[in-house]
Design an enzyme around this catalytic site. Structure first.
Site, PDB file in Angstrom:
ATOM      1  N   CYS A   1       0.851  -1.173   0.000  1.00 46.99           N
ATOM      2  CA  CYS A   1       0.000   0.000   0.000  1.00 46.99           C
ATOM      3  C   CYS A   1       0.893   1.230   0.000  1.00 46.99           C
ATOM      4  CB  CYS A   1      -0.899  -0.012   1.233  1.00 46.99           C
ATOM      5  SG  CYS A   1      -1.867   1.489   1.403  1.00 46.99           S
TER       6      CYS A   1
ATOM      7  N   ASN B   1       0.956  -8.912  -0.903  1.00 48.25           N
ATOM      8  CA  ASN B   1       0.030  -9.871  -0.306  1.00 48.25           C
ATOM      9  C   ASN B   1       0.662 -11.250  -0.397  1.00 48.25           C
ATOM     10  OD1 ASN B   1      -1.687  -7.708  -1.821  1.00 48.25           O
ATOM     11  ND2 ASN B   1      -3.014  -8.549  -0.246  1.00 48.25           N
TER      12      ASN B   1
END
Ligand code: HMG
Ligand code: MG
Length: 302
Positions: A240, A249
């Site tokens: 992010c 992820n």
């Protein structure tokens, strides 16, 4: 210990994976990834974000990307919509699902979406109402659910609060997110339990970044609770922009490899998934950030 017999994976690689890339990735390449993922059997893909291009330049082509995707029957396409402006822009792209994204810490909420938690709920409420009126499913992401880059450890009560507020405005599903990948299995279970106070197990998912190498363990810990929906990212891409130092992820390839080995159904063809991850990694000029992908690619080469 009873694991769910089948797991639904949402590949968030085209969105979470690519949003943090410094070099611009052309819309055609993003779409190339989406097409390979759906060919590999992914039934749900988080394609892009309708956010401010000043905040996240990489997602400025959201409408173009959505328009270029050749839709495959049975596949659901989701997009992020932080406010009504984003939702109104997204509607023309006919998403099956929109995602509002809040946070369990005030500091992260401010940095990521420029408002407090309470203000974010006020902004989400009309989005939820408008989406549901059109039959578009609404998912809510609860960022920094176990740890925050600005506030440190996050108590499960913070997750419980945001889950409650999201439930009150009609968000249909919540994803509990370890944005910066600091979580460990028991902490993740506590965060999940907090969300389960307001959401049914069928309306709850896990979203684990892998910064500290805990994401597979955290996935297994959530599986033990019967949670069967996870966001993962092809080739382990991601991060992010408002969570410095946080990596991607958990790789879809690693999760699928683990689930296959456990006899849990995903409907995903691992070989084709490896090809999808290799496609985007080749474009970005690096190795897939997935141990399973690297091992399988080495085996193929050898
Ligand atoms: P703001 O500046 O407070 O918004 O940003 P505003 O309403 O005051 O508007 C300011 C300007 O932005 C205006 O333009 C608006 O038109 C424009 P100007 O008049 O200055 O030219 N604007 C928009 N443009 C396009 N699309 C929109 C939009 N909204 C306003 N939707 C805002 C608030 C939410 C827009 C901003 O903070 C933003 O875009 N943030 C995005 C942050 C982001 O995308 N973060 C990454 C995704 S979340 C994530 O990765 C976490 C997740 O993976 C789970 C996890 O791991 O935790 C989901
Ligand atoms: Mg994320």
């Amino acid at each position: 210990m009873k694991f769910p017999p089948r797991v639904k994976i949402v590949d968030v690689g085209p969105r979470d994976g690519l949003q943090n890339e410094k070099q611009p990735v052309p819309a055609e390449v993003k779409v190339g990834l989406v097409h390979r993922l759906q060919d590999a059997g992914l039934k749900e893909i988080e394609v892009t974000s309708f956010v401010s291009p000043k905040w996240v330049p990489q997602m400025a082509d959201a409408a173009e990307v959505m328009a270029l995707v050749e839709r495959k029957p049975g596949v659901r396409y989701s997009v992020l919509t932080p406010n009504m402006k984003g939702f109104e822009a997204a509607v023309a792209s006919r998403p099956h699902e929109v995602v509002v994204f809040g946070a369990a810490s005030e500091a992260f909420s401010q940095r990521n979406i420029n408002c407090s938690i309470a203000e974010s709920i006020e902004r989400f409420a009309p989005v939820v109402e408008a989406a549901r009126a059109r039959g578009i499913h609404v998912r809510g992401a609860i960022s920094v659910a176990v740890g925050c880059p600005y506030e440190g450890d996050i108590a499960p009560e913070r997750v419980e609060l945001v889950a409650r507020l999201m439930k009150q405005i009609g968000v249909q599903h919540v994803g509990v997110a370890d944005t910066i990948g600091v979580g460990t299995p028991v902490k993740v279970q506590r965060a999940m339990e907090a969300a389960l106070r307001h959401y049914d197990i069928d309306d709850l998912s896990g979203h684990f970044h892998d910064t500290y190498g805990q994401a597979l363990a955290n996935t297994l810990a959530a599986l033990e609770m019967g949670i069967w929906q996870y966001d993962t990212s092809s080739a382990g891409l991601g991060g992010c922009p408002y969570a410095k130092g946080a990596t991607g992820n958990v790789a879809t390839e690693d999760v699928v490899y683990m689930l296959q080995g456990m006899g849990i159904e995903t409907g995903i063809d691992l070989d084709k998934l490896i090809d999808a991850g290799k496609y985007i990694s080749d474009y970005l000029g690096r190795q897939p950030n997935s141990n399973a992908a690297k091992a399988i690619l080495n085996k193929r080469a050898g």
